[in-house]
Design a protein around this motif. Structure first.
Motif, PDB file in Angstrom:
ATOM      1  N   ARG A  37      38.125  43.916  51.579  1.00  0.00           N
ATOM      2  CA  ARG A  37      39.019  44.961  51.062  1.00  0.00           C
ATOM      3  C   ARG A  37      38.448  46.331  51.428  1.00  0.00           C
ATOM      4  NH1 ARG A  37      38.824  44.346  45.324  1.00  0.00           N
ATOM      5  NH2 ARG A  37      36.819  45.334  45.559  1.00  0.00           N
ATOM      6  N   ARG A  79      40.095  46.042  32.619  1.00  0.00           N
ATOM      7  CA  ARG A  79      39.024  45.367  31.881  1.00  0.00           C
ATOM      8  C   ARG A  79      37.659  45.860  32.337  1.00  0.00           C
ATOM      9  NH1 ARG A  79      37.343  40.040  33.070  1.00  0.00           N
ATOM     10  NH2 ARG A  79      37.678  40.624  35.239  1.00  0.00           N
ATOM     11  N   ALA A 106      43.856  38.695  44.963  1.00  0.00           N
ATOM     12  CA  ALA A 106      43.423  38.697  43.559  1.00  0.00           C
ATOM     13  C   ALA A 106      44.517  38.165  42.658  1.00  0.00           C
ATOM     14  CB  ALA A 106      43.041  40.117  43.129  1.00  0.00           C
ATOM     15  N   CYS A 136      45.374  38.610  38.640  1.00  0.00           N
ATOM     16  CA  CYS A 136      44.970  39.414  37.476  1.00  0.00           C
ATOM     17  C   CYS A 136      45.774  39.018  36.253  1.00  0.00           C
ATOM     18  CB  CYS A 136      45.184  40.906  37.748  1.00  0.00           C
ATOM     19  SG  CYS A 136      44.117  41.570  39.049  1.00  0.00           S
ATOM     20  N   GLY A 169      42.576  42.309  34.032  1.00  0.00           N
ATOM     21  CA  GLY A 169      41.317  41.963  34.673  1.00  0.00           C
ATOM     22  C   GLY A 169      41.544  40.872  35.694  1.00  0.00           C
ATOM     23  N   GLU A 170      40.742  40.891  36.739  1.00  0.00           N
ATOM     24  CA  GLU A 170      40.840  39.853  37.765  1.00  0.00           C
ATOM     25  C   GLU A 170      40.233  38.565  37.217  1.00  0.00           C
ATOM     26  OE1 GLU A 170      39.400  41.136  41.582  1.00  0.00           O
ATOM     27  OE2 GLU A 170      39.668  39.151  42.451  1.00  0.00           O
ATOM     28  N   GLN A 197      32.092  41.219  30.161  1.00  0.00           N
ATOM     29  CA  GLN A 197      33.253  41.077  31.039  1.00  0.00           C
ATOM     30  C   GLN A 197      34.196  39.963  30.575  1.00  0.00           C
ATOM     31  OE1 GLN A 197      32.643  39.305  34.900  1.00  0.00           O
ATOM     32  NE2 GLN A 197      34.004  40.759  35.892  1.00  0.00           N
TER      33      GLN A 197
END
Ligand code: GDP
Ligand code: MG
Length: 414
Positions: free
Chosen positions: A112, A154, A237, A239, A255-256, A302
């Protein structure tokens, strides 16, 4: 009341839990001298927020069980889709798999572009795509107002949770109040930008290793197997978007998520999600202690936030070979660290985050899409802020502001 401390997972409170006290109420009902003297420094006209961990050792605040209210996907070209097409399924590896994480670097690696700053754009796109179910309508022709105090990633909340223990990196968080909701978006610090520019080739490759581990343990479909021969593309991704409440702060964040349990009998999201990590093989008591004190703090923060119940860790040697795999249930992490002297505490993390959000509510008063309150944290310093109008820091895009300002039927007008 203190039991939530023993087991942070049980700290998720249901709506009508009478035992749920939070400090925001405590502060009013039984003010505490230490807080009054040291909590909000009155240095000049601007109040700051202390990051000293001793100030946050109180009862665990109310943190409601996070509920998934939607999801979205970013494809191999980073295009947004309001669905779960990028969801992957966890395939449990052997305990000693000997995965070669260097395989495919760099010939099967699409990275990315880190120079593209996406800010909150994907979350804002998700909000617009789900506008009808999210917006509370007051007067018949009123524009959209969200039933949330805060909208953010997140990852930004994770940084807040770990702030009282962060001794190396600061952060900058831009906040805009728009239609009553506070949007929080990170701004890259000068130090982080320099660090990124000076990354060594070794560090560059080690970042790939984490994604390669995901490729070894994730399948694209419930019935298929991982494909270690494929391309690692970090644009892709999945999410989750969750709703929860921390004390009196109503939160919406995304959040991923790495993958989910493929068992059809697995619990509903987010309880079926699995976070994948790699970490250096632990060979000495010193390494074990550092793992508990630093790595597990980040991992806990996390995953606790969105209610992801477990982390699967691949421990790798210096050559990038995964020598063993272990599962860490998030609810067991606070037990695991109890033997460490002077270790981090979940309650400090959550209380600091709660107080920071209260601080933001109190400071970011002007409701305008191009006004930014920039909050700044440096290790061992108070959090400070500055105000910026129509500056480089404004982050709410015009397409979002306009669509949120329009009447519900505006698009159908001639
Ligand atoms: P995390 O908890 O730090 O992994 O971040 P989130 O899960 O909140 O992800 C926020 C968004 O940022 C997602 O679209 C991720 O794909 C993206 N993201 C995650 N890590 C990074 C990173 O290191 N750099 C950039 N530019 N984006 C990232
Ligand atoms: Mg991961």
């Amino acid at each position: 009341p203190n039991s939530s401390y023993q087991n942070p997972q049980s700290a998720y409170r249901r709506h009508r839990d009478a035992g749920g006290r939070n400090h925001c109420e405590n502060k009013r009902s039984r003010p505490n001298q230490q807080q009054q003297h040291h909590h909000h420094h009155q240095s000049g006209p601007a109040p700051n927020l202390s990051t000293r961990k001793e100030l946050y050792e109180r009862d665990f605040p109310v943190y409601k069980q996070p509920v998934e209210i939607g999801c979205f996907s970013l494809d191999s070209e980073r295009r947004f889709f309001n669905d779960g097409r990028q969801m992957r399924y966890y395939v449990e590896p052997e305990r000693n798999p000997n995965f070669d994480l260097r395989d495919g670097y760099k010939d099967r690696y699409i990275k990315r572009d880190g120079n593209v700053k996406e800010k909150l754009d994907h979350i804002l796109r998700w909000i617009l795509a789900n506008k009808s179910k999210l917006c509370s309508k007051g007067a018949a022709a009123s524009p959209c107002a969200l039933d949330f105090d805060f909208v953010t990633w997140r990852g930004h909340l994770t940084k807040l949770l770990t702030t009282p223990y962060e001794m190396r990196e600061g952060w900058l968080l831009a906040v805009t109040r728009f239609k009553g909701t506070l949007y929080i978006s990170e701004v890259e610090t000068e130090a982080a930008r320099r660090e990124q520019e000076n990354r060594t080739e070794r560090h560059e490759e080690m970042m790939y290793w984490g994604y390669k581990f995901e490729q070894y343990t994730c399948a694209d479909d419930v019935h298929s197997l991982p494909d270690p021969g494929g391309v690692v593309n970090t644009n892709e991704a999945f999410c989750t978007v969750v709703q929860t409440r921390l004390a009196d702060h109503r939160l919406l964040f995304s959040g991923e998520v790495d993958c989910r349990d493929k068992d059809p009998k697995a619990p509903a999201p987010p309880a079926c999600y699995v976070e994948l990590k790699t970490s250096a093989e632990i060979c000495t008591p010193k390494q074990r202690s550092n793992f508990h004190r630093f790595k597990l703090l980040k991992w806990w923060a996390q995953s606790f936030l969105p209610g992801v119940p477990r982390v699967v860790a691949g421990f790798k040697d210096d050559e990038g070979v995964v020598v063993n795999v272990d599962t860490f249930p998030i609810s067991k992490i606070s037990q695991l660290i109890k033997n460490e002297h002077n270790c981090w505490k979940p309650t400090v993390c959550m209380n600091f985050c709660c107080d920071f959000l209260s601080f933001v509510k109190q400071i970011a008063i002007e409701d305008h899409p191009s006004v930014v309150y920039l909050f700044s944290s440096e290790p061992r310093r108070d959090v400070t802020f500055s105000v910026h109008r129509d500056s480089q820091y404004s982050f709410l895009p015009h397409w979002f502001v306009e669509e949120m300002s329009s009447r519900p039927d505006a698009h159908h007008q001639p």
